[in-house]
Design a protein around this motif. Structure first.
Motif, short mmCIF file in Angstrom:
data_model
loop_
_atom_site.label_atom_id
_atom_site.label_comp_id
_atom_site.label_asym_id
_atom_site.label_seq_id
_atom_site.Cartn_x
_atom_site.Cartn_y
_atom_site.Cartn_z
N CYS A 1 9.47 4.41 7.05
CA CYS A 1 8.66 5.63 6.96
C CYS A 1 7.81 5.77 8.22
O CYS A 1 7.55 4.78 8.94
N LEU A 2 7.40 6.99 8.49
CA LEU A 2 6.50 7.32 9.61
C LEU A 2 5.19 7.79 8.99
O LEU A 2 5.17 8.78 8.26
N PRO B 1 0.84 -1.20 0.00
CA PRO B 1 0.00 0.00 0.00
C PRO B 1 0.87 1.24 0.00
O PRO B 1 1.94 1.27 0.60
N MET B 2 0.41 2.27 -0.70
CA MET B 2 1.12 3.54 -0.73
C MET B 2 0.92 4.24 0.61
O MET B 2 -0.21 4.49 1.04
N ILE B 3 2.04 4.51 1.30
CA ILE B 3 1.97 5.13 2.63
C ILE B 3 2.06 6.65 2.48
O ILE B 3 2.96 7.18 1.81
N ASP B 4 1.10 7.35 3.09
CA ASP B 4 1.16 8.82 3.15
C ASP B 4 2.12 9.18 4.28
O ASP B 4 1.73 9.32 5.44
N ALA B 5 3.40 9.33 3.94
CA ALA B 5 4.45 9.42 4.94
C ALA B 5 4.66 10.85 5.42
O ALA B 5 4.76 11.78 4.61
N VAL B 6 4.76 11.01 6.74
CA VAL B 6 5.19 12.29 7.31
C VAL B 6 6.69 12.46 7.09
O VAL B 6 7.15 13.53 6.71
N ALA B 7 7.43 11.39 7.35
CA ALA B 7 8.88 11.40 7.15
C ALA B 7 9.31 10.01 6.71
O ALA B 7 8.63 9.01 6.98
N ARG C 1 0.90 8.89 8.91
CA ARG C 1 0.13 9.97 9.53
C ARG C 1 -0.46 9.57 10.89
O ARG C 1 -0.83 10.43 11.69
N GLN C 2 -0.55 8.27 11.14
CA GLN C 2 -1.06 7.80 12.43
C GLN C 2 0.05 7.64 13.46
O GLN C 2 -0.18 7.15 14.57
N GLY C 3 1.28 8.02 13.08
CA GLY C 3 2.40 7.93 14.00
C GLY C 3 3.04 6.56 14.07
O GLY C 3 3.85 6.29 14.96
N ARG C 4 2.68 5.67 13.13
CA ARG C 4 3.25 4.32 13.13
C ARG C 4 4.58 4.32 12.35
O ARG C 4 4.66 4.87 11.25
N MET C 5 5.57 3.68 12.93
CA MET C 5 6.86 3.50 12.27
C MET C 5 6.81 2.19 11.49
O MET C 5 6.54 1.12 12.07
N LEU C 6 7.06 2.24 10.18
CA LEU C 6 6.98 1.05 9.33
C LEU C 6 8.31 0.81 8.63
O LEU C 6 8.96 1.77 8.17
N LEU C 7 8.71 -0.44 8.54
CA LEU C 7 9.92 -0.83 7.81
C LEU C 7 9.52 -1.27 6.40
O LEU C 7 8.61 -2.09 6.23
N LEU C 8 10.20 -0.73 5.40
CA LEU C 8 9.82 -0.96 4.00
C LEU C 8 10.81 -1.84 3.24
O LEU C 8 10.47 -2.37 2.18
N GLN C 9 12.02 -1.96 3.74
CA GLN C 9 13.04 -2.71 3.01
C GLN C 9 14.23 -2.94 3.93
O GLN C 9 14.54 -2.10 4.78
#
Length: 645
Positions: free
Chosen positions: A314-315, A196-202, A317-325
């Protein structure tokens, strides 16, 4: 035969595999990126977005259904990567063929069905990122930035985006990188990862060692606002947050970069740039709490892999830290030599033209500054150049073998180009801010990346190093394969034809087989006439040279005056090419007396250079087949033949 044969290709379903379903045996089916991400999710329970993989079987099936494999192989077989424009030409031909091919209905339906399940499970994604996950990608060979990624893809366009990523396997830079590592096209089929495309804050990259300071006890978080493509693409500097690996970890350094633009989801297939609010341009993009949480996740991954890692994150909009690779971190080839025992650094005395920046790939390189002119591409860069540029896009990999060093205004230690440069051993200095304005085109310089300086050179550049081939090429699949094969080809055990062990059963290599059959064939050919007493056998050449030469006349090679005897002289030979060679061998300036005869009984302890078989040894003689205008000479030097035809 088995080592050189292309791998068997699997075309069978399934054509979609969920990340949660990937096991430890599936790497060859789902590719490196998806396999690593599944390990983070399934083995470690780390936060990873939901997703699925269109596996290599689908790619194989697609190429087979469209009869593309033969066409691709034919075009790749004629590719000379060093020829100007060849990579682009062959790439265009293959990419167009892949784009114009029909995606089988089975694959389209599998993708659509999996997408429905993903959305129905409550993930709510309406746009997707479609990323390469080829076999061998994101392993010891990174392929960092060499393949295609499609962003912000609508559900209806997923099959077409998958096809674009498959076509991206044949981009010029991907072809150059693969060929540089000696990988066959069929060895690295393409799987495609859908997230899914993440709407990333950072977003950004974590390197679990501090590359700039060679410190394994520190990990560094590289972070910027929005999507991470500007960072990995070498187009932007990023904040750097250094965290200790102690328990508990701590933030020990912060470096805030100027961030005037960010990338956000844009038109289908790509992102778009947006301005960063003035208040955020010089504000760090992760606070300490977020940085330490991310550092903890990455420490767990590094401990699991047991080696340094390069991790994209990426971080949302809900403040969740996700690992992408996650992939093994590309370290410079000379890193293991740093510190104790490191070779003494060369003295650089020229005036400093530029100081500062970040050490993306260590080392020293000298050459003439090259600024790519407006309207030109990387192909304009000459061999031995120091490339000075604004950004470091991954496409520059295509000219990596021409570069002595790279100095860039922008860029990041964590960018894709920096990663590949470390693999190839090319020094890279990034984020200098003013390289393109301070360094003049054609100027002789030495780039000392380790000390963040560019010096003026007064004369010719210092000698080039061993750049242009990946540092890991010596352990590449290509050379491992050649090493395996050469062990069956090269060793020579049958060296003494008079030894009792000179028999077929003693052959242990192709070299032995050739040696044995050549020896026996020559002996048989030149002795058969003598055994049958037909008068048509070989004749021994009597001369002043310390050689035993047997002559076999196949028509017109001897004068009629030679007679039927077992011996002849040079004057009895009509063969023009033989007489011409003999004139050279018998030249008075050649000191035959100075060449000691080769001692075959102790040949393994004596250098063979100059060794000539004893003239009384018929078994070790020189043989010549002659006619009036032709000859073939097999002349012994040591246990080698010198062949003149």
């Amino acid at each position: 035969r088995f080592m050189l044969a292309p791998p068997d290709l699997d075309f069978a379903p399934p054509f979609v595999v969920g990340l949660k379903e990937i096991s430890s045996l599936d790497e060859g089916m789902v590719g490196g990126k998806a396999f690593n991400l599944a390990r983070l999710k399934n083995r470690l329970g780390l936060p990873v977005p939901p997703g699925f993989v269109v596996p290599t079987t689908a790619c194989n099936y697609f190429l087979e259904c469209n009869d593309l494999r033969g066409e691709i192989d034919r075009r790749l077989a004629g590719l000379d990567p060093a020829a100007p424009g060849a990579l682009e030409r062959v790439s265009d031909e293959i990419v167009i063929a892949v784009r114009n091919a029909r995606v089988p209905t089975d694959i389209e339906e599998a993708i659509a069905g999996s997408l429905s399940m993903l959305v129905d499970n409550g993930n709510g994604a309406s746009r997707f990122a479609v990323r390469s996950s080829a076999v061998a990608e994101d392993g010891d060979i990174s392929f960092a930035g060499q393949y295609r990624t499609m962003l912000n893809v609508a559900p209806a366009d997923l099959a077409r985006a998958w096809q674009e990523v498959v076509a991206g396997k044949y981009s010029p830079r991907a072809l150059f990188y693969r060929i540089s590592y000696g990988l066959l096209d069929a060895e690295i089929p393409m799987a495609v990862l859908v997230l899914p495309m993440i709407d990333a804050v950072a977003s950004g990259v974590v390197t679990t060692v501090d590359l700039e300071n060679d410190d394994d006890s520190v990990l560094v978080i590289h972070s910027l606002w929005g999507l991470g493509e500007l960072l990995v693409g070498g187009e932007s500097a990023a904040d750097a947050i250094s965290c200790s690996k102690d328990e508990p970890p701590a933030v020990i350094r912060r470096r805030v970069a100027a961030k005037s633009v960010r990338m956000v989801a844009g038109p289908p297939g790509r992102g778009q740039l947006a301005e960063v609010a003035a208040a955020d341009r010089h504000r760090i993009s992760l606070d300490d709490h977020q940085a330490l949480a991310l550092a903890g996740l990455c420490r767990r991954a590094e401990d699991f892999w047991g080696r340094p890692l390069d991790i994209e994150w990426c971080l949302d909009r809900q403040g969740r830290m996700l690992l992408l690779q996650a992939r093994p971190l590309a370290l410079a080839a000379d890193r293991r030599d740093r510190g104790e025992g490191r070779a003494e650094e060369p003295e650089i005395s020229g005036p400093v033209l530029l100081a500062g920046g970040e050490r993306a790939a260590p080392g020293i390189g000298s050459g003439r500054v090259f600024l790519i002119p407006p309207g030109s591409g990387p192909d304009a860069v000459p061999a031995g150049a120091v490339l000075v540029c604004r950004d470091t896009p991954p496409a520059l990999v295509m000219i990596m073998d021409r570069l002595e060093a790279v100095v860039a205004d922008r860029g990041s230690v964590a960018g894709h180009f920096a990663s590949v440069a470390r693999e190839f051993g090319v020094p890279v200095l990034v984020n200098t801010g003013e390289a393109t304005s301070r360094l003049a085109h054609g100027q002789l310089v030495t780039v000392d990346v380790d000390h963040l300086k560019v010096h003026e050179e007064a004369s010719v550049p210092r000698p080039a190093g061993t750049k242009g081939k990946p540092a890991r090429f010596a352990d590449s699949p290509y050379l491992r394969k050649l090493k395996y094969i050469i062990d069956f080809i090269s060793p020579l055990a049958l060296v003494d034809p008079q030894s009792p062990s000179f028999v077929p059963e003693s052959c242990r290599s192709l070299h032995d087989l050739i040696r044995f059959t050549h020896e026996k064939a020559m002996s048989e050919m030149f002795s058969i006439g003598d055994r049958r007493s037909t008068g048509r056998g070989s004749r021994r050449l009597v001369s002043d040279l310390p050689l035993t030469v047997h002559i076999l006349d196949v028509g017109g090679g001897l004068l009629e005056s030679a007679g039927p005897g077992p011996e002849i002289s040079v004057d009895d030979i009509r063969s023009r090419p033989f007489r011409a060679l003999w004139q050279g061998l018998a030249h008075p300036d050649i000191d035959w007396a100075g060449h000691g005869h080769f001692d075959w009984k102790t040949f393994d302890t004596v250098a063979i250079a100059g060794g000539v078989a004893p003239r009384e040894s018929a078994a070790l003689a020189t043989y010549a087949v002659v006619s009036e205008d032709y000859f073939n000479l097999n002349m012994r030097f040591g246990y080698h033949f010198a062949v003149v035809d």
